[in-house]
Scaffold this active site. Structure first.
Site, mmCIF file in Angstrom:
data_model
loop_
_atom_site.group_PDB
_atom_site.id
_atom_site.type_symbol
_atom_site.label_atom_id
_atom_site.label_comp_id
_atom_site.label_asym_id
_atom_site.label_seq_id
_atom_site.Cartn_x
_atom_site.Cartn_y
_atom_site.Cartn_z
ATOM 1 N N SER A 72 -9.815 1.380 2.596
ATOM 2 C CA SER A 72 -8.986 2.197 1.752
ATOM 3 C C SER A 72 -7.881 1.431 1.038
ATOM 4 O O SER A 72 -7.319 1.928 0.068
ATOM 5 C CB SER A 72 -8.345 3.303 2.592
ATOM 6 N N LYS A 82 0.839 -1.203 0.000
ATOM 7 C CA LYS A 82 0.000 0.000 0.000
ATOM 8 C C LYS A 82 0.879 1.262 0.000
ATOM 9 O O LYS A 82 1.900 1.314 0.710
ATOM 10 C CB LYS A 82 -0.904 -0.033 1.246
ATOM 11 N N SER A 135 -10.032 -0.989 6.858
ATOM 12 C CA SER A 135 -9.424 -0.829 5.532
ATOM 13 C C SER A 135 -8.694 -2.048 4.997
ATOM 14 O O SER A 135 -8.254 -2.043 3.846
ATOM 15 C CB SER A 135 -8.471 0.365 5.521
HETATM 16 N N1 GLN Z 1 -13.581 3.463 5.941
HETATM 17 C C1 GLN Z 1 -12.650 3.973 6.898
HETATM 18 C C2 GLN Z 1 -12.674 5.479 6.897
HETATM 19 O O1 GLN Z 1 -13.088 6.035 5.916
HETATM 20 C C3 GLN Z 1 -11.318 3.475 6.527
HETATM 21 C C4 GLN Z 1 -10.250 3.885 7.453
HETATM 22 C C5 GLN Z 1 -9.097 2.977 7.396
HETATM 23 O O2 GLN Z 1 -9.203 1.855 7.890
HETATM 24 N N2 GLN Z 1 -7.982 3.441 6.894
HETATM 25 O O3 GLN Z 1 -12.278 6.079 7.850
#
Ligand code: GLN
Length: 470
Positions: free
Chosen positions: A154, A79, A178
């Site tokens: 994400s 990532k 995420s």
């Molecule tokens: N869906 C979560 C958010 O928008 C994702 C955050 C994450 O785990 N990086 O905050």
């Protein structure tokens, strides 16, 4: 030689390297071919590294010298938020478009030592804010299972790379779901480990009290291999938990289900699949009990106060002076405004505003402090639940992978994807997402287990049982 990438696992590749069936270079080369063919459409990778084959040759040397281990030569997708020295790490944001890391994250340092191969950096929601990889400054990523749908987020790029046969292993990060949510959307196994299990050193922070690096695997065993390797105390990370406090207790057979949390807002197909999965566990001899987690229904609200507060603090460092994107201005304030205004996308700006608001003098007690208090209540509640049951089971996501473009104009609908993820991240307990079949349209279902602190081994155990009884 043609390698069967579809059925390849880490263990299998390791055996093949050992027996000389193919070399590390050959395997890496096969993945590069698939990437060349598929990535232009899927956009899982933002960059393919130019030294992949060189890395593979270093791994091959390790086999020759008898110092290879299970992850030697394994091609990873990383990532775009995890620093690799000398490579760009943009966190999916324009503000870090040309930022080159000056050091390796601890997880990268460890993987380099054993000769893992990094294929490239993967797309993600900007600064990990999102559930669909649509807030990236570098375009959306498509779900390899259905190109008209999102891969989740994400860490959607990492999930799409693995599910699309463009890597054998992948790393993502979790602040709230995420890793698990994109795993669910791409039919993979995803682990959010205990807070403090894997080092966060060298990972661009989103919410420091929530962030964890997490592995994706095509099956439970692959996720387990990566977790076991990365999980260690790191003195460079002040939130890393010392080895003597990592007690592993093997789980029993009692599964708690907080039914009241998903009476509403969960797709009927997802509900149905969840019930079928429960039936399988019952058949396999597990005891299913109903549990009440009344404070957990506030998890999402608490998360969307604490997380933006931490985000607004973390993103304050991107001021157009020290790093990345910078716009000239008439005064210092003008430089800040133009650089931050132009460098951050809409979702990042929204969260900075929210976070600054909840931390402001007048609202600190009403929002931030209250959220911290409720977080403690949730922690207590989960802790007490684990005195009665060994696991807590829910669906991973309340919906199936949705279409590209959907939910983009409705942030609250997007935030609801995190509803089952939030309790683990707020409390720090580990949680695993497991594929649980496919819908009539061929879309993947997923269920999620939580276990007590440092009981990842129990999660792997029950995950493997589930794979076996499917
Ligand atoms: N869906 C979560 C958010 O928008 C994702 C955050 C994450 O785990 N990086 O905050």
């Amino acid at each position: 030689m043609k390698i069967d990438l579809k059925n390849l696992t880490i263990e299998k590749a390791h055996q093949d390297f050992k027996s000389g069936k193919y070399s590390c270079r050959e395997l890496a080369g096969e993945y590069l071919k698939v990437i060349k063919e598929k990535n232009p459409e899927i956009n899982a990778y933002l960059e393919i590294y130019d030294d992949v084959l060189k890395q593979a040759d270093i791994a091959q040397e390790m086999f020759k010298n008898g110092v290879a281990s299970e992850l030697t030569g394994i091609p990873f997708a990383i990532k775009d938020i995890i620093l690799i020295k000398g490579k760009i790490s943009s966190a999916g944001s324009k503000i870090l478009e040309n930022y080159k890391a000056s050091y390796d994250a601890t997880v990268i340092k460890d993987l380099k030592k054993v000769g893992a191969v990094f294929l490239g950096r993967t797309n993600m929601d900007e600064f990990a804010m999102g559930s669909s990889t649509q807030t990236s400054a570098y375009g959306v990523t498509r779900n390899p299972i259905d190109l008209s749908r999102v891969p989740g987020g994400s860490s959607g790029g990492s999930a799409a790379a693995l599910a699309g046969g463009m890597a054998l292993a992948a790393l993502g990060t979790e602040t709230c779901g995420s890793v698990r949510e994109p795993s669910a959307f791409c039919g993979l196994v995803g682990l959010r480990s205990t807070y403090g299990a894997i080092s966060r050193q060298g990972v661009i922070p989103m919410g420091n009290s929530l962030d964890q690096v997490g592995p994706f695997g095509k099956n439970v065993r692959d996720a387990e291999i990566i977790f076991n390797f990365l999980s260690r105390y790191d003195k460079e990370d002040s939130t890393s938990v010392p080895d003597n406090l990592r007690n592993h207790v093997l789980g029993g057979k009692k599964i708690g289900v907080p039914w009241h949390l998903f009476k509403e807002g969960v797709d009927s197909e997802v509900q149905e699949n969840f019930k079928q999965s429960l039936g399988k566990f019952k058949k396999a001899g597990y005891e299913i009990v109903d549990i009440e987690l009344p404070y957990c229904k506030y998890s999402l609200a608490v998360y969307y106060i604490i997380m933006p507060a931490e985000v607004s603090t973390n993103l304050a460092r991107f001021d157009g002076i020290r790093y990345g994107y910078s716009v000239k201005g008439e005064s210092l304030m003008d430089v800040y405004k133009k650089s931050r205004g132009g460098g951050f996308g809409k979702e990042a700006r929204r969260r900075i505003l929210l976070g600054t608001y909840v931390l402001s003098h007048g609202y600190y007690d009403a929002y931030y402090n209250k959220a911290l208090n409720v977080r403690e209540k949730i922690r207590e509640e989960i802790f007490n639940a684990f005195k009665k049951v060994d696991y807590i089971l829910t669906p991973t996501v309340p919906v199936l992978p949705f279409k590209l473009g959907e939910k983009l104009d409705d942030p609250v609908a997007m935030y609801l994807c995190d509803i089952f993820s939030a309790p683990a991240n707020l409390t720090g307990v580990p949680s695993i997402a497991l594929p649980s079949g496919t819908s009539k349209d061929g879309l993947p279902f997923s269920i999620q287990f939580m276990a007590p602190y440092f009981c990842e081994s129990s999660l792997f155990e029950i995950g493997k049982r589930f794979e076996a009884i499917k």
